[in-house]
Design a protein around this motif. Sequence first.
Motif, PDB file in Angstrom:
ATOM      1  N   PRO A  72      -6.393   3.433  -7.976  1.00  0.00           N
ATOM      2  CA  PRO A  72      -5.669   2.217  -7.567  1.00  0.00           C
ATOM      3  C   PRO A  72      -5.476   2.104  -6.057  1.00  0.00           C
ATOM      4  CG  PRO A  72      -4.559   3.263  -9.420  1.00  0.00           C
ATOM      5  CD  PRO A  72      -5.616   4.218  -8.949  1.00  0.00           C
ATOM      6  N   LEU A  73      -5.186   3.209  -5.395  1.00  0.00           N
ATOM      7  CA  LEU A  73      -4.951   3.156  -3.950  1.00  0.00           C
ATOM      8  C   LEU A  73      -6.231   2.794  -3.208  1.00  0.00           C
ATOM      9  CD1 LEU A  73      -3.166   3.464  -1.475  1.00  0.00           C
ATOM     10  CD2 LEU A  73      -3.637   5.938  -1.544  1.00  0.00           C
ATOM     11  N   LYS A  74      -7.304   3.482  -3.492  1.00  0.00           N
ATOM     12  CA  LYS A  74      -8.566   3.206  -2.786  1.00  0.00           C
ATOM     13  C   LYS A  74      -9.050   1.787  -3.063  1.00  0.00           C
ATOM     14  CE  LYS A  74     -10.163   7.933  -2.344  1.00  0.00           C
ATOM     15  NZ  LYS A  74     -11.093   8.954  -2.799  1.00  0.00           N
ATOM     16  N   THR A  75      -8.918   1.342  -4.310  1.00  0.00           N
ATOM     17  CA  THR A  75      -9.368  -0.007  -4.642  1.00  0.00           C
ATOM     18  C   THR A  75      -8.524  -1.050  -3.916  1.00  0.00           C
ATOM     19  OG1 THR A  75     -10.143   0.762  -6.791  1.00  0.00           O
ATOM     20  CG2 THR A  75      -9.855  -1.604  -6.533  1.00  0.00           C
ATOM     21  N   PHE A  76      -7.200  -0.839  -3.877  1.00  0.00           N
ATOM     22  CA  PHE A  76      -6.366  -1.785  -3.132  1.00  0.00           C
ATOM     23  C   PHE A  76      -6.741  -1.775  -1.653  1.00  0.00           C
ATOM     24  CE2 PHE A  76      -2.783  -2.818  -0.411  1.00  0.00           C
ATOM     25  CZ  PHE A  76      -2.656  -4.155  -0.755  1.00  0.00           C
ATOM     26  N   GLN A  77      -6.971  -0.606  -1.086  1.00  0.00           N
ATOM     27  CA  GLN A  77      -7.333  -0.532   0.328  1.00  0.00           C
ATOM     28  C   GLN A  77      -8.619  -1.308   0.608  1.00  0.00           C
ATOM     29  OE1 GLN A  77      -7.294   3.769   0.560  1.00  0.00           O
ATOM     30  NE2 GLN A  77      -5.308   3.789   1.598  1.00  0.00           N
ATOM     31  N   GLN A  78      -9.597  -1.216  -0.289  1.00  0.00           N
ATOM     32  CA  GLN A  78     -10.841  -1.964  -0.106  1.00  0.00           C
ATOM     33  C   GLN A  78     -10.586  -3.471  -0.194  1.00  0.00           C
ATOM     34  OE1 GLN A  78     -13.060  -0.078  -3.257  1.00  0.00           O
ATOM     35  NE2 GLN A  78     -14.096   1.305  -1.841  1.00  0.00           N
ATOM     36  N   ALA A  79      -9.755  -3.866  -1.146  1.00  0.00           N
ATOM     37  CA  ALA A  79      -9.425  -5.287  -1.283  1.00  0.00           C
ATOM     38  C   ALA A  79      -8.700  -5.789  -0.042  1.00  0.00           C
ATOM     39  CB  ALA A  79      -8.559  -5.496  -2.529  1.00  0.00           C
ATOM     40  N   ARG A  80      -7.779  -4.984   0.454  1.00  0.00           N
ATOM     41  CA  ARG A  80      -7.003  -5.352   1.645  1.00  0.00           C
ATOM     42  C   ARG A  80      -7.920  -5.547   2.851  1.00  0.00           C
ATOM     43  NH1 ARG A  80      -2.524  -1.564   4.786  1.00  0.00           N
ATOM     44  NH2 ARG A  80      -2.227  -3.035   6.494  1.00  0.00           N
ATOM     45  N   VAL A  81      -8.825  -4.610   3.059  1.00  0.00           N
ATOM     46  CA  VAL A  81      -9.753  -4.713   4.197  1.00  0.00           C
ATOM     47  C   VAL A  81     -10.577  -5.993   4.081  1.00  0.00           C
ATOM     48  CG1 VAL A  81     -11.840  -3.695   5.215  1.00  0.00           C
ATOM     49  CG2 VAL A  81      -9.855  -2.250   4.737  1.00  0.00           C
ATOM     50  N   ALA A  82     -11.048  -6.303   2.883  1.00  0.00           N
ATOM     51  CA  ALA A  82     -11.879  -7.502   2.693  1.00  0.00           C
ATOM     52  C   ALA A  82     -11.098  -8.776   2.996  1.00  0.00           C
ATOM     53  CB  ALA A  82     -12.423  -7.533   1.274  1.00  0.00           C
ATOM     54  N   VAL A  83      -9.839  -8.844   2.569  1.00  0.00           N
ATOM     55  CA  VAL A  83      -9.020 -10.030   2.855  1.00  0.00           C
ATOM     56  C   VAL A  83      -8.714 -10.102   4.350  1.00  0.00           C
ATOM     57  CG1 VAL A  83      -6.722 -11.048   2.536  1.00  0.00           C
ATOM     58  CG2 VAL A  83      -8.073 -10.363   0.553  1.00  0.00           C
ATOM     59  N   GLU A 102       0.832  -1.211   0.000  1.00  0.00           N
ATOM     60  CA  GLU A 102       0.000   0.000   0.000  1.00  0.00           C
ATOM     61  C   GLU A 102       0.866   1.262   0.000  1.00  0.00           C
ATOM     62  OE1 GLU A 102      -3.224   2.113   2.930  1.00  0.00           O
ATOM     63  OE2 GLU A 102      -3.476  -0.046   2.562  1.00  0.00           O
ATOM     64  N   ARG A 103       1.955   1.254   0.765  1.00  0.00           N
ATOM     65  CA  ARG A 103       2.862   2.414   0.761  1.00  0.00           C
ATOM     66  C   ARG A 103       3.430   2.650  -0.637  1.00  0.00           C
ATOM     67  NH1 ARG A 103       4.165   0.215   5.790  1.00  0.00           N
ATOM     68  NH2 ARG A 103       5.994  -0.900   4.988  1.00  0.00           N
ATOM     69  N   LYS A 104       3.751   1.575  -1.344  1.00  0.00           N
ATOM     70  CA  LYS A 104       4.268   1.721  -2.711  1.00  0.00           C
ATOM     71  C   LYS A 104       3.195   2.286  -3.645  1.00  0.00           C
ATOM     72  CE  LYS A 104       7.878  -1.840  -2.633  1.00  0.00           C
ATOM     73  NZ  LYS A 104       7.873  -2.196  -1.219  1.00  0.00           N
ATOM     74  N   VAL A 105       1.970   1.793  -3.530  1.00  0.00           N
ATOM     75  CA  VAL A 105       0.884   2.302  -4.365  1.00  0.00           C
ATOM     76  C   VAL A 105       0.667   3.787  -4.080  1.00  0.00           C
ATOM     77  CG1 VAL A 105      -1.577   2.101  -4.937  1.00  0.00           C
ATOM     78  CG2 VAL A 105      -0.235   0.034  -4.510  1.00  0.00           C
ATOM     79  N   ALA A 106       0.661   4.138  -2.811  1.00  0.00           N
ATOM     80  CA  ALA A 106       0.437   5.540  -2.433  1.00  0.00           C
ATOM     81  C   ALA A 106       1.553   6.455  -2.939  1.00  0.00           C
ATOM     82  CB  ALA A 106       0.315   5.651  -0.908  1.00  0.00           C
ATOM     83  N   ALA A 107       2.761   5.921  -3.107  1.00  0.00           N
ATOM     84  CA  ALA A 107       3.909   6.735  -3.504  1.00  0.00           C
ATOM     85  C   ALA A 107       4.071   6.878  -5.018  1.00  0.00           C
ATOM     86  CB  ALA A 107       5.189   6.142  -2.910  1.00  0.00           C
ATOM     87  N   TRP A 137       7.889  -5.521  -5.719  1.00  0.00           N
ATOM     88  CA  TRP A 137       9.170  -5.246  -6.384  1.00  0.00           C
ATOM     89  C   TRP A 137       8.919  -4.726  -7.799  1.00  0.00           C
ATOM     90  CZ3 TRP A 137      11.667  -6.937 -10.797  1.00  0.00           C
ATOM     91  CH2 TRP A 137      13.002  -6.544 -10.923  1.00  0.00           C
ATOM     92  N   ASP A 138       7.993  -5.358  -8.521  1.00  0.00           N
ATOM     93  CA  ASP A 138       7.665  -4.899  -9.875  1.00  0.00           C
ATOM     94  C   ASP A 138       7.218  -3.439  -9.865  1.00  0.00           C
ATOM     95  OD1 ASP A 138       8.101  -7.465 -11.016  1.00  0.00           O
ATOM     96  OD2 ASP A 138       6.024  -8.052 -10.635  1.00  0.00           O
ATOM     97  N   LEU A 139       6.336  -3.108  -8.936  1.00  0.00           N
ATOM     98  CA  LEU A 139       5.818  -1.743  -8.850  1.00  0.00           C
ATOM     99  C   LEU A 139       6.928  -0.768  -8.485  1.00  0.00           C
ATOM    100  CD1 LEU A 139       3.336   0.085  -9.050  1.00  0.00           C
ATOM    101  CD2 LEU A 139       2.917  -0.381  -6.612  1.00  0.00           C
ATOM    102  N   ALA A 140       7.767  -1.161  -7.538  1.00  0.00           N
ATOM    103  CA  ALA A 140       8.885  -0.292  -7.140  1.00  0.00           C
ATOM    104  C   ALA A 140       9.833  -0.068  -8.313  1.00  0.00           C
ATOM    105  CB  ALA A 140       9.624  -0.903  -5.957  1.00  0.00           C
ATOM    106  N   ARG A 141      10.163  -1.127  -9.043  1.00  0.00           N
ATOM    107  CA  ARG A 141      11.069  -1.008 -10.191  1.00  0.00           C
ATOM    108  C   ARG A 141      10.459  -0.087 -11.257  1.00  0.00           C
ATOM    109  NH1 ARG A 141      15.652  -3.793 -12.452  1.00  0.00           N
ATOM    110  NH2 ARG A 141      16.257  -3.707 -10.260  1.00  0.00           N
TER     111      ARG A 141
END
Length: 193
Positions: free
Chosen positions: A66-77, A16-21, A117-121
Motif C-alpha cells: 500500500p505505501l509504495k503504490t500510494f507513493q507511485q500514485a502521488r508522484v504521478a498526480v 503518506e505518513r499515516k499509510v507508513a505508520a 481520518w478514516d485510516l487514522a481511526r
Amino acid sequence: MGEIGDRYRRRAAAFERKVAAVAPGDWDNQSPCVKWSARDVVDHVVAMHGYMLGPVGRSFGAGDDPLKTFQQARVAVEEVLDNPELAAQEVDTPTGRMTAEAQIDQVVSDDLVLHGWDLARATGQDEAMHPEDVERLWRSTTSIPAEMMTLYRTPGAFGPDVEVFGPEVEVPADAPLQDRLLGFIGRDPSVRR
C-alpha cells in the motif's frame, strides 16, 4: 506548483505518513466506512488517483504494498500538477467539465483529508485534520445544493458501488468543526471501532 498543487502536496504527505505508520497487523481493521478495512481505504484513495490521471493520459504502477503504490500514485498526480499544460487540460467529470487540476483538488485532494481520518481511526493514529482543511471542506460541503447532495448521498448515483457521502449523522451543535464535518458527510466521530 500553485495553490492547488501545494495543497495536494501537503495533504498527500500527511496521508503518506499515516499509510507508513500502519502496523502490519492493522491492515484488516474495520474503518469508519462500513464496507472497508484500513487496506480498502488506501486502495480507494489509490484508485481515485488513477481516475484523475486517466483523462490526461497518465498512469502509475500498482502493487501489493500500500505505501509504495500510494507513493507511485502521488508522484504521478504531482507530475500532472507540476505541468501547466496537463493541469489546465479540460476533463469530463460527473459534475461537468473542469480542468484536471480542479478535479484533482475537488476529488482526490479532499479524499486525502477525509479518508486520512478514516485510516487514522481504523489504525489508532492521530485523527486531527489540519484546521485549514476542516474549514475549507466544511465550506465546500455545506454549500453543495440540496439536489446535488441528495445524489452524493445516494449509493450508486455516480456508478456501481460508488458512495460519496453517507446519511448525515447528528452531532451536537457545539461540537468541534471537525466532528460536525464528519457528521455531515456521514461519519460518526463518537463511534470507536
